[in-house]
Design a protein around this motif. Sequence first.
Motif, PDB file in Angstrom:
ATOM      1  N   MET A   1      49.559  88.658 138.310  1.00 31.53           N
ATOM      2  CA  MET A   1      49.576  88.103 136.983  1.00 31.53           C
ATOM      3  C   MET A   1      49.003  89.092 135.977  1.00 31.53           C
ATOM      4  O   MET A   1      49.358  89.046 134.814  1.00 31.53           O
ATOM      5  N   SER A   2      48.174  89.980 136.430  1.00 32.94           N
ATOM      6  CA  SER A   2      47.587  90.965 135.521  1.00 32.94           C
ATOM      7  C   SER A   2      48.654  91.832 134.871  1.00 32.94           C
ATOM      8  O   SER A   2      48.562  92.150 133.683  1.00 32.94           O
ATOM      9  N   ARG A   3      49.662  92.176 135.634  1.00 34.96           N
ATOM     10  CA  ARG A   3      50.735  93.002 135.088  1.00 34.96           C
ATOM     11  C   ARG A   3      51.443  92.264 133.953  1.00 34.96           C
ATOM     12  O   ARG A   3      51.781  92.857 132.930  1.00 34.96           O
ATOM     13  N   ALA A   4      51.637  90.966 134.105  1.00 34.78           N
ATOM     14  CA  ALA A   4      52.265  90.166 133.049  1.00 34.78           C
ATOM     15  C   ALA A   4      51.397  90.169 131.799  1.00 34.78           C
ATOM     16  O   ALA A   4      51.916  90.268 130.683  1.00 34.78           O
ATOM     17  N   CYS A   5      50.102  90.085 131.976  1.00 30.18           N
ATOM     18  CA  CYS A   5      49.186  90.127 130.827  1.00 30.18           C
ATOM     19  C   CYS A   5      49.273  91.464 130.105  1.00 30.18           C
ATOM     20  O   CYS A   5      49.312  91.512 128.876  1.00 30.18           O
ATOM     21  N   LEU A   9      50.454  92.085 126.229  1.00 29.62           N
ATOM     22  CA  LEU A   9      49.610  92.755 125.237  1.00 29.62           C
ATOM     23  C   LEU A   9      50.313  93.965 124.622  1.00 29.62           C
ATOM     24  O   LEU A   9      50.030  94.332 123.482  1.00 29.62           O
ATOM     25  N   LEU A  10      51.230  94.564 125.366  1.00 26.06           N
ATOM     26  CA  LEU A  10      51.999  95.701 124.860  1.00 26.06           C
ATOM     27  C   LEU A  10      53.235  95.264 124.076  1.00 26.06           C
ATOM     28  O   LEU A  10      53.989  96.088 123.576  1.00 26.06           O
ATOM     29  N   GLY A  11      53.445  93.943 123.997  1.00 29.47           N
ATOM     30  CA  GLY A  11      54.588  93.425 123.264  1.00 29.47           C
ATOM     31  C   GLY A  11      55.875  93.428 124.064  1.00 29.47           C
ATOM     32  O   GLY A  11      56.950  93.220 123.521  1.00 29.47           O
ATOM     33  N   LYS A  12      55.782  93.659 125.350  1.00 30.65           N
ATOM     34  CA  LYS A  12      56.958  93.681 126.223  1.00 30.65           C
ATOM     35  C   LYS A  12      57.099  92.299 126.866  1.00 30.65           C
ATOM     36  O   LYS A  12      56.807  92.104 128.051  1.00 30.65           O
ATOM     37  N   LEU A  13      57.564  91.348 126.063  1.00 30.56           N
ATOM     38  CA  LEU A  13      57.566  89.955 126.485  1.00 30.56           C
ATOM     39  C   LEU A  13      58.582  89.659 127.575  1.00 30.56           C
ATOM     40  O   LEU A  13      58.329  88.822 128.448  1.00 30.56           O
ATOM     41  N   ALA A  14      59.721  90.320 127.559  1.00 26.28           N
ATOM     42  CA  ALA A  14      60.718  90.103 128.611  1.00 26.28           C
ATOM     43  C   ALA A  14      60.172  90.545 129.969  1.00 26.28           C
ATOM     44  O   ALA A  14      60.340  89.839 130.971  1.00 26.28           O
ATOM     45  N   GLU A  15      59.508  91.685 129.987  1.00 31.75           N
ATOM     46  CA  GLU A  15      58.920  92.178 131.226  1.00 31.75           C
ATOM     47  C   GLU A  15      57.792  91.259 131.692  1.00 31.75           C
ATOM     48  O   GLU A  15      57.645  90.996 132.882  1.00 31.75           O
ATOM     49  N   ALA A  16      57.012  90.754 130.744  1.00 31.02           N
ATOM     50  CA  ALA A  16      55.934  89.819 131.078  1.00 31.02           C
ATOM     51  C   ALA A  16      56.502  88.551 131.698  1.00 31.02           C
ATOM     52  O   ALA A  16      55.996  88.058 132.710  1.00 31.02           O
ATOM     53  N   ALA A  17      57.561  88.031 131.125  1.00 33.01           N
ATOM     54  CA  ALA A  17      58.201  86.827 131.652  1.00 33.01           C
ATOM     55  C   ALA A  17      58.743  87.078 133.059  1.00 33.01           C
ATOM     56  O   ALA A  17      58.613  86.215 133.934  1.00 33.01           O
ATOM     57  N   ASP A  18      59.330  88.242 133.280  1.00 29.45           N
ATOM     58  CA  ASP A  18      59.845  88.585 134.608  1.00 29.45           C
ATOM     59  C   ASP A  18      58.723  88.606 135.642  1.00 29.45           C
ATOM     60  O   ASP A  18      58.878  88.097 136.757  1.00 29.45           O
ATOM     61  N   GLN A  19      57.604  89.205 135.274  1.00 22.76           N
ATOM     62  CA  GLN A  19      56.467  89.273 136.194  1.00 22.76           C
ATOM     63  C   GLN A  19      55.911  87.875 136.499  1.00 22.76           C
ATOM     64  O   GLN A  19      55.594  87.560 137.641  1.00 22.76           O
ATOM     65  N   LEU A  20      55.804  87.051 135.483  1.00 26.86           N
ATOM     66  CA  LEU A  20      55.297  85.693 135.702  1.00 26.86           C
ATOM     67  C   LEU A  20      56.242  84.887 136.583  1.00 26.86           C
ATOM     68  O   LEU A  20      55.795  84.098 137.419  1.00 26.86           O
ATOM     69  N   GLU A  21      57.514  85.081 136.412  1.00 28.74           N
ATOM     70  CA  GLU A  21      58.484  84.375 137.245  1.00 28.74           C
ATOM     71  C   GLU A  21      58.279  84.706 138.716  1.00 28.74           C
ATOM     72  O   GLU A  21      58.283  83.823 139.573  1.00 28.74           O
ATOM     73  N   TYR A  31      48.144  77.668 141.657  1.00 27.35           N
ATOM     74  CA  TYR A  31      46.908  78.279 141.159  1.00 27.35           C
ATOM     75  C   TYR A  31      47.167  79.165 139.940  1.00 27.35           C
ATOM     76  O   TYR A  31      46.483  79.053 138.928  1.00 27.35           O
ATOM     77  N   PHE A  32      48.161  80.035 140.042  1.00 29.02           N
ATOM     78  CA  PHE A  32      48.420  80.968 138.950  1.00 29.02           C
ATOM     79  C   PHE A  32      49.070  80.285 137.750  1.00 29.02           C
ATOM     80  O   PHE A  32      48.869  80.704 136.616  1.00 29.02           O
TER      81      PHE A  32
END
Length: 52
Positions: A1-5, A9-21, A31-32
């Motif tokens: 989940m840290s990678r998504a955060c 924070l870098l404004g890469k929301l698509a990548e964040a969403a992919d990581q959270l998925e 839990y997460f």
Amino acid sequence: MSRACYYCLLGKLAEAADQLEIVFEMDEEGYFVELSEDNEDLSALKNRLLQV
């Protein structure tokens, strides 16, 4: 989940969403998912999702 955060924070929301998925799919106990609800680092992604 840290990678998504970090992505968020870098404004890469698509990548964040992919990581959270990926994390949420492997999170059998939720839990997460619960942890992410109060995570301020993900606020930009949450705001974007609420606008859709």
